[in-house]
Design an enzyme around this catalytic site. Structure first.
Site, PDB file in Angstrom:
ATOM      1  CG  ASN A  41      38.917  49.112  40.979  1.00 35.41           C
ATOM      2  OD1 ASN A  41      39.774  49.621  41.682  1.00 35.41           O
ATOM      3  ND2 ASN A  41      38.831  49.352  39.671  1.00 35.41           N
ATOM      4  CE  LYS A  54      19.087  58.908  44.146  1.00 36.06           C
ATOM      5  NZ  LYS A  54      18.478  59.275  45.404  1.00 36.06           N
ATOM      6  CG  PHE A  57      50.919  46.400  38.361  1.00 37.25           C
ATOM      7  CD1 PHE A  57      51.661  47.367  37.715  1.00 37.25           C
ATOM      8  CD2 PHE A  57      51.275  46.024  39.651  1.00 37.25           C
ATOM      9  CE1 PHE A  57      52.751  47.964  38.339  1.00 37.25           C
ATOM     10  CE2 PHE A  57      52.356  46.608  40.283  1.00 37.25           C
ATOM     11  CZ  PHE A  57      53.099  47.571  39.629  1.00 37.25           C
ATOM     12  CE  LYS A  72      45.936  43.524  29.412  1.00 35.39           C
ATOM     13  NZ  LYS A  72      45.051  44.469  30.066  1.00 35.39           N
TER      14      LYS A  72
HETATM   15  N1  CTP Z   1      44.517  47.574  31.878  1.00 34.56           N
HETATM   16  C1  CTP Z   1      44.363  48.477  30.846  1.00 34.56           C
HETATM   17  N2  CTP Z   1      43.113  48.760  30.366  1.00 34.56           N
HETATM   18  C2  CTP Z   1      42.037  48.132  30.858  1.00 34.56           C
HETATM   19  C3  CTP Z   1      42.193  47.169  31.881  1.00 34.56           C
HETATM   20  C4  CTP Z   1      43.446  46.915  32.369  1.00 34.56           C
HETATM   21  O1  CTP Z   1      45.367  49.031  30.379  1.00 34.56           O
HETATM   22  N3  CTP Z   1      40.852  48.417  30.373  1.00 34.56           N
HETATM   23  C5  CTP Z   1      45.868  47.322  32.381  1.00 34.56           C
HETATM   24  C6  CTP Z   1      45.988  47.404  33.885  1.00 34.56           C
HETATM   25  O2  CTP Z   1      46.345  48.714  34.298  1.00 34.56           O
HETATM   26  C7  CTP Z   1      47.088  46.415  34.195  1.00 34.56           C
HETATM   27  C8  CTP Z   1      46.909  45.356  33.123  1.00 34.56           C
HETATM   28  O3  CTP Z   1      46.189  45.996  32.070  1.00 34.56           O
HETATM   29  O4  CTP Z   1      48.366  46.963  34.062  1.00 34.56           O
HETATM   30  C9  CTP Z   1      46.161  44.141  33.583  1.00 34.56           C
HETATM   31  O5  CTP Z   1      44.976  44.540  34.219  1.00 34.56           O
HETATM   32  P1  CTP Z   1      43.945  43.478  34.794  1.00 34.56           P
HETATM   33  O6  CTP Z   1      42.755  44.193  35.294  1.00 34.56           O
HETATM   34  O7  CTP Z   1      44.693  42.561  35.735  1.00 34.56           O
HETATM   35  O8  CTP Z   1      43.652  42.612  33.506  1.00 34.56           O
HETATM   36  P2  CTP Z   1      42.568  42.718  32.372  1.00 34.56           P
HETATM   37  O9  CTP Z   1      43.247  43.126  31.117  1.00 34.56           O
HETATM   38  O10 CTP Z   1      41.446  43.559  32.822  1.00 34.56           O
HETATM   39  O11 CTP Z   1      42.138  41.195  32.196  1.00 34.56           O
HETATM   40  P3  CTP Z   1      41.103  40.305  33.064  1.00 34.56           P
HETATM   41  O12 CTP Z   1      39.784  40.994  32.968  1.00 34.56           O
HETATM   42  O13 CTP Z   1      41.126  39.005  32.366  1.00 34.56           O
HETATM   43  O14 CTP Z   1      41.633  40.217  34.459  1.00 34.56           O
END
Ligand code: CTP
Length: 408
Positions: free
Chosen positions: A211, A290, A325, A343
């Site tokens: 990403n 690959k 975040f 969380k």
């Molecule tokens: N996070 C995490 N583990 C993951 C994904 C996210 O610990 N596999 C943490 C991120 O570092 C961030 C928070 O969870 O602090 C929210 O991440 P975000 O990507 O916004 O949310 P998701 O939990 O992935 O939910 P969604 O897919 O619904 O956006």
């Protein structure tokens, strides 16, 4: 923005045309949750009325050191002791000269003399005066003594000249003040874990899913925590950023690697801040070769990665802080609130990633902090380091509150 809640700034206003801009500075500081105590020089009152500051700050304004006090205290000493920062904006050549000489013949100079607080000076004057060797020498002297100077801008001056001497932009002065105040944040004894950057989920030896995260917010959090005395471990996905000073960096690639690295260290951490943009999905199958065109268009099957914060919520100790975040492109608050609960976070920092000046790859960020008790706090656009400092301040307060309830 309540970045500086409860902190006291003594704002010294001296007699130059830019004195009117000090009203905006006072107002922004008050808005940021600061107690602002204004001291004006006699000359400053010729440019702007004390009543303006009194109204904006809801505090009495002191001009005359010998005015009858409304209650008994040695005013310059009490102001000197109360100050977390003394900010002089605008600072005239005369004020700079008096400070360099160590004179204390008015309330402001006497307060500076009696205080241990950091002093931030924002000079504003005609450019010939500013460039005068005497003024430059005085500024150098002050710098050597640890005063902080925020350089004036170049441009049209009120007197019609063009050159350096125009007061720095009020928002810049306020940000510099915030940086100095939060530099007082004491995280000594804290062991913090910060995650940053993207993760990479390999598909074959040359391809991966990832990403747009650059890691800047997480690196700023690590840098500020280390500067504030914390022992910092930064668990970083691939980024192009240099490791901040005094920070131990652990490089990881995939969400699973990040999970293992965090899990291993979590039990001894005072706080975990997950600023990383962790991949939610990874390719179900990894091809050791690959993937070739001739085999046709591949269908990618994905599987979920572990949700690191959610997984750690189970074993979280009562005095540990976890901060997440939420990067959102729609329904910011609703999504962030759901993540905060799911969380079990102490708070969540939500930002709108569709903006060019906030979120991924920007130097600045504008965020909303959401708390489990329903409080919401908006931090307006600021450098990521300043946002990081604001986040740590809140983490610090959170820990104080947790410790108070744990020991009850
Ligand atoms: N996070 C995490 N583990 C993951 C994904 C996210 O610990 N596999 C943490 C991120 O570092 C961030 C928070 O969870 O602090 C929210 O991440 P975000 O990507 O916004 O949310 P998701 O939990 O992935 O939910 P969604 O897919 O619904 O956006």
């Amino acid at each position: 923005m309540k970045i500086m809640t409860g902190k006291t700034v003594v704002l010294g206003v001296t007699g130059g045309i830019a004195a009117y801009k000090a009203a905006e500075i006072a107002s922004s500081l008050v808005h940021a949750g600061t107690i602002v105590k204004v001291i004006m020089t006699e000359a400053a009152t010729r440019f702007i009325a004390p009543l303006t500051f009194q109204t904006l700050t809801r505090q009495p304004v002191v001009v005359d050191m010998f005015a009858a006090p409304d209650r008994w205290e040695v005013a310059h000493v009490s102001y000197a002791q109360a100050a977390d920062l003394i900010l002089i904006a605008p600072a005239t050549a005369n004020m700079i000269g008096k400070l360099a000489l160590g004179l204390a013949d008015d309330m402001l100079t006497a307060t500076v003399m009696a205080s241990h607080a950091p002093v931030l000076i924002a000079p504003a004057m005609n450019s010939n005066m500013y460039l005068n060797p005497a003024v430059q020498h005085n500024l150098d002297l002050l710098r050597q003594r640890g005063f902080h100077i925020i350089e004036p801008e170049s441009g049209y001056l009120a007197c019609g000249d063009v050159g350096p001497g125009r007061l720095a932009a009020p928002e810049q002065i306020v940000q510099a003040a915030q940086r100095l105040i939060t530099a007082n944040l004491d995280l000594s004894g804290w062991q913090v874990l910060v995650t940053a950057g993207p993760t990479r989920e390999p598909l074959d030896p040359v391809r991966y899913l990832s990403n747009r995260s650059t890691g800047r917010m997480g690196y700023a959090l690590a840098a500020v925590a280390a500067r504030s005395g914390a022992k910092v471990t930064l668990i970083s996905g691939p980024t192009a950023l240099p490791t901040p000073a005094q920070v131990e960096r652990v490089d990881v690639l995939t969400a699973q690697d990040m999970y293992m690295a965090v899990k291993e260290r979590f039990s001894s951490a005072t706080a975990l801040v997950m600023a990383a943009a962790v991949a939610d999905f990874r390719p179900k199958r990894y091809s050791t070769e690959k993937i070739k065109k001739k085999t046709g268009q591949p269908v990618l099957e994905l599987e979920s990665t572990v949700d690191i914060l959610a997984a750690l919520a189970e074993g979280k100790k009562p005095d540990q802080i976890t901060i997440g975040f939420a990067a959102e492109s729609s329904d910011l608050v609703a999504h962030a609130e759901e993540k905060l609960r799911r969380k079990r976070l102490d708070f969540i920092v939500a930002n709108d990633i569709t903006r060019y000046d906030a979120g991924f790859a920007a130097d600045t960020n504008e965020v909303m902090i959401l708390w489990p008790d329903g409080r919401r706090e908006h931090l307006p656009l600021a450098y990521k380091e300043d946002i990081a400092a604001a986040i740590w301040q809140r983490a610090y307060q959170c820990r104080q509150d947790l410790l108070a309830t744990v020991t009850k």
